[in-house]
Design an enzyme around this catalytic site. Sequence first.
Site, PDB file in Angstrom:
ATOM      1  N   ARG A 173     -52.309  29.138  18.070  1.00  0.00           N
ATOM      2  CA  ARG A 173     -52.812  27.766  18.307  1.00  0.00           C
ATOM      3  C   ARG A 173     -54.153  27.897  19.014  1.00  0.00           C
ATOM      4  NH1 ARG A 173     -54.988  25.710  22.068  1.00  0.00           N
ATOM      5  NH2 ARG A 173     -53.576  24.935  23.630  1.00  0.00           N
ATOM      6  N   LYS A 191     -62.497  33.491  27.732  1.00  0.00           N
ATOM      7  CA  LYS A 191     -61.873  33.103  29.008  1.00  0.00           C
ATOM      8  C   LYS A 191     -62.198  34.138  30.085  1.00  0.00           C
ATOM      9  CE  LYS A 191     -59.335  29.404  27.815  1.00  0.00           C
ATOM     10  NZ  LYS A 191     -59.162  28.124  28.493  1.00  0.00           N
ATOM     11  N   ASP A 264     -53.347  29.911  24.339  1.00  0.00           N
ATOM     12  CA  ASP A 264     -53.364  29.488  22.937  1.00  0.00           C
ATOM     13  C   ASP A 264     -52.235  30.088  22.099  1.00  0.00           C
ATOM     14  OD1 ASP A 264     -55.455  28.073  23.897  1.00  0.00           O
ATOM     15  OD2 ASP A 264     -56.910  28.699  22.405  1.00  0.00           O
ATOM     16  N   ASN A 428     -59.935  20.092  22.012  1.00  0.00           N
ATOM     17  CA  ASN A 428     -61.058  20.988  21.707  1.00  0.00           C
ATOM     18  C   ASN A 428     -60.910  21.548  20.303  1.00  0.00           C
ATOM     19  OD1 ASN A 428     -62.130  20.887  24.378  1.00  0.00           O
ATOM     20  ND2 ASN A 428     -60.500  22.265  25.027  1.00  0.00           N
TER      21      ASN A 428
END
Length: 578
Positions: A173, A191, A264, A428
Amino acid sequence: MSSPVTNLDKYAQRDRLGIWGTGDNEVVGSISGFGRLFDKRYSKGLAFTHEERQQLGIHGLLPYVVREGNEQVEHCRALLDRLDQDLDKYMYLINLSERHERLFYKVLSSDIGHMMPLVYTPTVGLACQRYSLIYQTAKGMFISIKDKGHIYDVLKNWPETDIRAIVVTDGERILGLGDLGANGMGIPVGKLSLYTALAGIKPSQCLPITLDVGTNTESLLEDPLYIGLRERRVTGAAYDEFVDEFMHACVRRFGQNCLIQFEDFANANAFKLLSKYRDSFCTFNDDIQGTASVAVAGLLASLKIKKTQLRDNTLLFLGAGEAALGIANLCLMAMKAEGLSEEEAKTRIWMVDSRGVIVRDRPKGGLTEHKLHFAQLHEPIDTLAEAVRKVRPNVLIGAAAQGGAFNQEILELMADINETPIIFALSNPTSKAECTAEEAYTHTKGRCIFASGSPFAPVTYNNRKYYPGQGNNSYIFPGVALGVLCAGMLTIPEEVFLVAAERLAEIVSKDDLAKGSLYPPLNSIVSCSMAIAEKVVEYAYKNGLATIRPEPANKLAFIKAQMYDLDYPRSVPATYKM
Ligand SMILES: NC(=O)C1=CN([C@@H]2O[C@H](COP(=O)(O)OP(=O)(O)OC[C@H]3O[C@@H](n4cnc5c(N)ncnc54)[C@H](OP(=O)(O)O)[C@@H]3O)[C@@H](O)[C@H]2O)C=CC1
Ligand SMILES: CC(=O)C(=O)O
Ligand SMILES: [Mg+2]
């Protein structure tokens, strides 16, 4: 802070100094001048002085000029300005990080507001979609399901032993873009670049990891350039065992105090893995917990304008996934802290998923355990517009990756119901935002308080300029991680995210609010991370969760002392006389 050291390579020898190792700022006697010129961690490029070049035996390998002060950064910025496409800028910056790491961070830090969208959302979304095409050099670790049974051995191939922070994805995801398989690597890389740029966590102590368990995206399976495992996703027990082996291998290799940030993962795995590991590993799920924290911070800041408490508001969410449920749960915690009972607080939180409003005994079904927690006693409501009419929320939060879902009708309804509606379009990248900043201000006649997950430029409406804030977990996870590492926490309780939210909301100034922003300016985000870290460290010592002894008397000074130094280290020993 000890972690098992098994590989006495050159970096490890250097890094075993101080709490975090002082490695990145030290001279390494054993590395040749040539090594220092070409190793991303030591390179200064044209900033090597003539004396250093002589001493290191690299004289003649660089042109005559010596760049001083900010000149290198200005050069990089000039180069970036010449590139038209953001993806090209992304590629340039990633390439720079692999050649000349400190300069990469100097460039990011020179203007976070402008640089963050290039290494993070929205550009990182595009980079992930094209990751196989733009892939140039090894970065981070790809651990595939074929490595099952040998993950520890694979982790040993990473040259650094003192890893303190891992961001891991399985690519299922990626933002609101779905299953991108191994192409999702852009996310842990992005990140972790923010771990360093926004919180000073040393890059050598950060490790991006993609768990490649295949992909169900046909276009990737058919893409001849695809860099990942060309198989359908592994699920069920095989997947669970694989992740479990990974978690234990990380602890065995890097120690129990190595922070593992989940990023994610798809919904069911994200919730399952968080509840499985949160009490026994140093871990958190950024999409659930980091997002919750930044959204609650924004809400708390907005209450300064509305002069109400959170408990006085009714919240309606579009989406009932990781982000939305994470926010809902933290709001529940915050409302309870304001004196409401759990049941009272729940009446203020309404959620819409792909089948309509979450109500008990919903004929359309689809109620997972996490959603049922927030199911209202109400007749079914099918659409968002109907939900807004019936629930009459003060706050509308989008986290469903449905671009444009807050259309003119919805925004006008919010403005009819409220003098100052709060609109968060958190999805996003930008293409998935529920509405743009301009749409939000225009359709509420400039009365709304707006924040978005991806950045929007300032908007002028009716001669007033609005500066929308970025409601993105990047305001939270770097500071939380810095605090967790500085205190040596071994687990991260949910309350840490409320502590972080409250601290961030405190920092929002009257000036920020007057400009229409619920968050401090991005260019001040490093000090936000430090302030959050300080609170997390205080929380850890107060609650017996810190393992670093003795307790630092001045926590902020202690935190600062651990942070990555953007200045170049000396390359010539101080005792050496030219
Ligand atoms: N700003 C930030 O810091 C963050 C933003 N995000 C963004 O939030 C978005 C969602 O992420 P996440 O929560 O992790 O994803 P999930 O997959 O966990 O949840 C998505 C939710 O959206 C719902 N949904 C899908 N289609 C519709 C629709 N047509 N109408 C109403 N609801 C719908 C799903 O419904 P159902 O349950 O029925 O399937 C599900 O509840 C992404 O775009 C992500 O980038 C995420 C984390 C941080
Ligand atoms: C910001 C983030 O973590 C996401 O969109 O998934
Ligand atoms: Mg995420």
